[in-house]
Design a protein around this motif. Structure first.
Motif, PDB file in Angstrom:
ATOM      1  N   LYS A  92       0.817  -1.218   0.000  1.00 19.66           N
ATOM      2  CA  LYS A  92       0.000   0.000   0.000  1.00 19.66           C
ATOM      3  C   LYS A  92       0.845   1.261   0.000  1.00 19.66           C
ATOM      4  N   PHE A  93       2.079   1.144   0.528  1.00 18.56           N
ATOM      5  CA  PHE A  93       2.928   2.339   0.605  1.00 18.56           C
ATOM      6  C   PHE A  93       3.681   2.577  -0.700  1.00 18.56           C
ATOM      7  N   LEU A  94       3.508   1.671  -1.660  1.00 14.38           N
ATOM      8  CA  LEU A  94       4.117   1.869  -2.980  1.00 14.38           C
ATOM      9  C   LEU A  94       3.031   2.302  -3.957  1.00 14.38           C
ATOM     10  N   THR A  95       3.449   2.878  -5.075  1.00 15.11           N
ATOM     11  CA  THR A  95       2.476   3.216  -6.113  1.00 15.11           C
ATOM     12  C   THR A  95       2.133   1.949  -6.893  1.00 15.11           C
ATOM     13  N   GLY A  96       1.078   2.050  -7.687  1.00 14.41           N
ATOM     14  CA  GLY A  96       0.712   0.924  -8.537  1.00 14.41           C
ATOM     15  C   GLY A  96       1.877   0.524  -9.422  1.00 14.41           C
ATOM     16  N   LYS A 133      -2.625   2.661  -1.529  1.00 14.36           N
ATOM     17  CA  LYS A 133      -3.555   2.862  -0.416  1.00 14.36           C
ATOM     18  C   LYS A 133      -4.747   3.742  -0.831  1.00 14.36           C
ATOM     19  N   LYS A 134      -4.594   4.474  -1.942  1.00 15.51           N
ATOM     20  CA  LYS A 134      -5.708   5.297  -2.408  1.00 15.51           C
ATOM     21  C   LYS A 134      -6.606   4.581  -3.407  1.00 15.51           C
ATOM     22  N   TYR A 135      -6.284   3.330  -3.713  1.00 17.28           N
ATOM     23  CA  TYR A 135      -7.050   2.600  -4.730  1.00 17.28           C
ATOM     24  C   TYR A 135      -8.343   2.023  -4.140  1.00 17.28           C
ATOM     25  N   SER A 136      -9.364   1.936  -4.997  1.00 19.99           N
ATOM     26  CA  SER A 136     -10.572   1.209  -4.613  1.00 19.99           C
ATOM     27  C   SER A 136     -10.308  -0.285  -4.804  1.00 19.99           C
ATOM     28  N   LEU A 137     -11.225  -1.108  -4.274  1.00 19.62           N
ATOM     29  CA  LEU A 137     -11.043  -2.551  -4.422  1.00 19.62           C
ATOM     30  C   LEU A 137     -11.007  -2.944  -5.898  1.00 19.62           C
ATOM     31  N   GLY A 138     -11.861  -2.298  -6.695  1.00 24.56           N
ATOM     32  CA  GLY A 138     -11.883  -2.586  -8.127  1.00 24.56           C
ATOM     33  C   GLY A 138     -10.552  -2.275  -8.794  1.00 24.56           C
TER      34      GLY A 138
ATOM     35  N   TYR B  16      13.096   1.688   1.671  1.00 27.18           N
ATOM     36  CA  TYR B  16      13.326   3.138   1.538  1.00 27.18           C
ATOM     37  C   TYR B  16      12.129   3.905   1.004  1.00 27.18           C
ATOM     38  N   ARG B  17      11.084   3.209   0.541  1.00 29.14           N
ATOM     39  CA  ARG B  17       9.885   3.932   0.121  1.00 29.14           C
ATOM     40  C   ARG B  17       8.897   4.108   1.264  1.00 29.14           C
ATOM     41  N   ARG B  18       9.386   3.922   2.480  1.00 26.10           N
ATOM     42  CA  ARG B  18       8.479   4.087   3.617  1.00 26.10           C
ATOM     43  C   ARG B  18       8.875   5.300   4.428  1.00 26.10           C
ATOM     44  N   VAL B  19       7.863   6.020   4.880  1.00 23.12           N
ATOM     45  CA  VAL B  19       8.098   7.231   5.663  1.00 23.12           C
ATOM     46  C   VAL B  19       8.902   6.895   6.917  1.00 23.12           C
ATOM     47  N   ARG B  20       8.556   5.751   7.512  1.00 28.34           N
ATOM     48  CA  ARG B  20       9.212   5.319   8.741  1.00 28.34           C
ATOM     49  C   ARG B  20      10.741   5.340   8.615  1.00 28.34           C
ATOM     50  N   THR B  21      11.215   4.812   7.494  1.00 30.07           N
ATOM     51  CA  THR B  21      12.661   4.721   7.277  1.00 30.07           C
ATOM     52  C   THR B  21      13.303   6.104   7.276  1.00 30.07           C
ATOM     53  N   TRP B  22      12.602   7.076   6.674  1.00 32.83           N
ATOM     54  CA  TRP B  22      13.185   8.419   6.585  1.00 32.83           C
ATOM     55  C   TRP B  22      13.143   9.142   7.916  1.00 32.83           C
ATOM     56  N   ILE B  23      12.192   8.768   8.765  1.00 29.81           N
ATOM     57  CA  ILE B  23      12.202   9.312  10.129  1.00 29.81           C
ATOM     58  C   ILE B  23      13.426   8.771  10.876  1.00 29.81           C
ATOM     59  N   TRP B  83       0.561  -8.023   5.468  1.00 30.83           N
ATOM     60  CA  TRP B  83      -0.021  -7.305   4.335  1.00 30.83           C
ATOM     61  C   TRP B  83      -0.704  -8.243   3.346  1.00 30.83           C
ATOM     62  N   GLY B  84      -0.400  -9.550   3.441  1.00 22.85           N
ATOM     63  CA  GLY B  84      -0.964 -10.506   2.479  1.00 22.85           C
ATOM     64  C   GLY B  84      -0.160 -10.597   1.195  1.00 22.85           C
ATOM     65  N   THR B  85       0.879  -9.753   1.073  1.00 22.71           N
ATOM     66  CA  THR B  85       1.670  -9.723  -0.164  1.00 22.71           C
ATOM     67  C   THR B  85       2.556 -10.955  -0.329  1.00 22.71           C
ATOM     68  N   ILE B  86       2.723 -11.704   0.745  1.00 22.96           N
ATOM     69  CA  ILE B  86       3.549 -12.921   0.671  1.00 22.96           C
ATOM     70  C   ILE B  86       3.033 -13.860  -0.423  1.00 22.96           C
ATOM     71  N   LYS B  87       1.703 -13.833  -0.627  1.00 23.93           N
ATOM     72  CA  LYS B  87       1.097 -14.726  -1.623  1.00 23.93           C
ATOM     73  C   LYS B  87       1.520 -14.363  -3.042  1.00 23.93           C
ATOM     74  N   LEU B  88       1.779 -13.086  -3.259  1.00 21.80           N
ATOM     75  CA  LEU B  88       2.247 -12.686  -4.596  1.00 21.80           C
ATOM     76  C   LEU B  88       3.766 -12.772  -4.701  1.00 21.80           C
ATOM     77  N   LEU B  89       4.431 -12.576  -3.574  1.00 25.44           N
ATOM     78  CA  LEU B  89       5.898 -12.590  -3.580  1.00 25.44           C
ATOM     79  C   LEU B  89       6.444 -13.991  -3.861  1.00 25.44           C
ATOM     80  N   LEU B  90       5.788 -14.999  -3.312  1.00 23.68           N
ATOM     81  CA  LEU B  90       6.353 -16.351  -3.384  1.00 23.68           C
ATOM     82  C   LEU B  90       5.931 -17.130  -4.634  1.00 23.68           C
ATOM     83  N   ILE B  91       5.079 -16.532  -5.472  1.00 22.83           N
ATOM     84  CA  ILE B  91       4.692 -17.264  -6.680  1.00 22.83           C
ATOM     85  C   ILE B  91       5.487 -16.752  -7.883  1.00 22.83           C
TER      86      ILE B  91
END
Ligand SMILES: Nc1ncnc2c1ncn2[C@@H]1O[C@H](COP(=O)(O)OP(=O)(O)O)[C@@H](O)[C@H]1O
Ligand SMILES: [Mg+2]
Lengths: 304, 264
Positions: A92-96, A133-138, B16-23, B83-91
């Motif tokens: 979500k913190f990255l762009t599409g 994070k600004k995207y809709s589910l669609g 590095y694309r996270r605000v947290r890291t830059w803080i 985040w659930g992204t593991i499902k896309l990362l591992l395929i």
């Protein structure tokens, strides 16, 4: 028709604890085919899909993508697969665009031009540089489809892809999947608990219940063998006399003669009725929807 | 298969694309500057030598870096589950080991970057504010120059940092919730060092095999017996114990992650 299947499941079984969640599931999907994986919630669709894409191990059985086993040659098997498992969850913190770049970097065949092409294909060009994070589910679904097809997979697996789509979106997805199957020969495996959608989208469906496949059938009838019988009602002036002619096979429904017939059968019966001097005012084909068949097979099991 | 560097590039992007890291980076950059300027304003240029100021600020920053990298290490795997992204990362056409390795390396690179930044900032700001004269000797070892002392200090701190990262990384592969992994890592690091401090007062010999007895390696620069008076050890022994923990933590991370069913 003798094309080698793109994906082949052989007696795939998953036991978690003492429960057998998936029980000896076998089926295959051929190139250019849209294959539906249909079953009520909790029947094991997602679990089966997780095993196909290697997220879960099998307790026994095997799955091949082309000639490569998911068990023993995972990278070679999975490189031919694009998938969305359950919801298309993105960073979500990255762009599409950054999300797509992330997955593109993991596959050597994807060029920058190809990324641009799929962005346009799914119609996200105006919003692709916004944070997800600004995207809709669609929109997330569209991004999910983009990452799944970017590397032109031979097998596309979509788990309940119509969740969160509006009717127009569903129609668009359906048309896209059919085109993908026809034009690029992609094998498409879609799961759903919604029967009506599967009827419109799929060539064949497997019906899953409590982890077992209880039926695999063609929907579009292109298989020849699958010229399904349908309930046909004849509106005639002397139904009793008509019933007499077809003793055994015919029935009386709402004062009309009812028979189970295929297309050729309808013409033949009509001819015999006319020859017997019975006037035919109307012929009604009562297509039994997959939903009816599904309900018949799974009994009172609730759907959805 | 494709270039492994691409996987590291991906993991870097996710750091590095996270605000947290830059803080975190902001704190690491500005805290030493503020401390030096604060001391200057309060007591003028005679307040301290630039070297001793550098060690004070480095100690504070490295403590923060320990927490920051423990957070990043704990989240790198568990976050993908959350985040659930593991499902896309591992395929993708990569083994799970390769993906885990790319995460491990990028976390180490993050720690290295923070450490190098701290070194450069604390050196430059204190030279600029307090002058570059050598001042009093930092080390009690005869003939050791202050630069030599500082370099050894950083090297030994970085060894501890590697172990902390490996520990956080193990927690990350073991838990599916990044909140739990982060919380538990930080808690165990603090609780562990406090409890070990108490245990060190006893004279039980097994105490010397506890991880937390060996995380303050910089004590060995001035004192060959190490940080604990009643448990004299050597740097070699500490490094040996840490090496064993390093191997065990990594074995756990890898075996858990390679086999686990992804049901996020
Ligand atoms: N990790 C798991 N541990 C135990 N049971 C599970 C696990 N994952 C799924 N199940 C069970 O397996 C069955 C099938 O689930 P699932 O594959 O998600 O079904 P579907 O996708 O068809 O709704 C359900 O009864 C579910 O409770
Ligand atoms: Mg499901």
């Amino acid at each position: 028709m003798s094309q080698a299947p793109v994906v082949r499941l052989q007696n795939v079984t998953k036991v978690i604890g003492k429960r057998t969640i998936i029980d000896r599931v076998s089926f295959e999907v051929r190139p250019g085919e849209v294959f539906g994986f249909l079953g009520p919630n909790g029947s094991g669709k997602t679990t089966t899909i997780r095993m196909i894409v290697g997220l879960m191990g099998m307790s026994s059985g095997d799955i091949h993508i082309g000639t490569h086993s998911v068990r023993t040659e995972f990278p070679k098997a999975i490189v031919q697969v694009g998938a969305i498992v359950e919801n298309p969850e993105m960073y979500k913190f990255l762009t599409g665009y950054q999300n797509l770049l992330h997955y593109a970097r993991m596959n050597p065949s994807i060029t920058k031009e190809r990324i641009q092409e799929v962005i346009e294909l799914v119609g996200l060009q105006d919003r692709i540089h916004d944070k997800v994070k600004k995207y809709s589910l669609g929109m997330r679904q569209r991004l999910g489809v983009a990452q799944a097809v970017m590397h032109r997979p031979k097998l596309l697996v979509l788990d309940e892809p119509t969740n969160g789509l509006d009717p127009a979106g569903i129609r668009e997805l359906r048309d896209y999947l059919r085109r993908l199957a026809q034009d690029e020969g992609t094998a498409v495996l879609v799961s759903s608990h919604l029967l009506s959608e599967m009827e419109l989208m799929c060539d064949r469906v497997a019906i899953l219940q409590k982890g077992q496949i209880i039926d695999v059938r063609s929907i579009r009838g292109q298989d020849g063998d699958a010229a399904t019988l349908e309930e046909v009602q004849f509106d005639v002036d002397h139904p009793d006399a008509a019933l007499g002619i077809f003793e055994g096979s015919g029935r009386m429904v709402d004062g009309q003669l009812a028979l189970s017939l295929d297309r050729a059968g309808i013409a033949a019966i009509n001819r015999r009725l006319v020859e017997a001097g019975i006037n035919v005012y109307g012929i009604h084909v009562k297509t039994k929807s997959l939903e009816d068949q599904f309900l018949e097979m799974t009994g009172s099991e609730t759907i959805g | 298969m494709a270039n492994f560097m691409n996987l590291i590039q991906n993991e870097n992007m996710k750091i590095y694309r996270r605000v947290r890291t830059w803080i975190m980076l902001g704190i690491i950059v500005f805290l030493p500057i503020l401390i030096s300027l604060g001391v200057l304003a309060a007591s003028g240029t005679d307040a301290g030598s630039s070297w001793s100021m550098m060690i004070i600020e480095s100690t504070i920053s490295l403590m923060l870096i320990t927490i920051f990298t423990a957070v990043v290490a704990s989240e790198t795997v568990a976050g993908e589950f959350t985040w659930g992204t593991i499902k896309l990362l591992l395929i993708r056409p990569w083994s799970r080991s390769a993906i885990l390795l790319s995460k491990y390396i990028s976390t180490l690179l993050f720690a290295l970057a923070l450490t190098v930044i701290t070194f450069v900032i604390t050196l430059l700001i204190n030279m600029a504010v307090f002058g570059s004269s050598d001042g009093e000797q930092l080390s009690s070892v005869a003939g050791m120059s202050n630069m030599e002392y500082v370099l050894q200090f950083y090297l030994l701190q970085f060894v501890s940092l590697i172990i902390i990262i490996t520990f956080g990384f193990m927690m990350s592969s073991a838990f599916r919730s990044s909140g739990l992994a982060i919380g538990l890592s930080i808690f165990l690091l603090f609780a562990g060092s406090i409890i070990t401090g108490l245990l060190a007062m006893t004279d039980k010999p097994w105490v010397e095999y506890i991880l937390f007895m060996h995380l303050d390696l910089t004590s060995y620069i001035n004192n060959a017996q190490g940080p604990f008076q009643n448990h004299p050890m050597s740097l070699g022994f500490s490094l040996g114990v840490l090496a064993i923990y390093f191997v065990v933590f990594n074995l756990i991370s890898w075996s858990v992650f390679r086999k686990r069913d992804i049901a996020a």
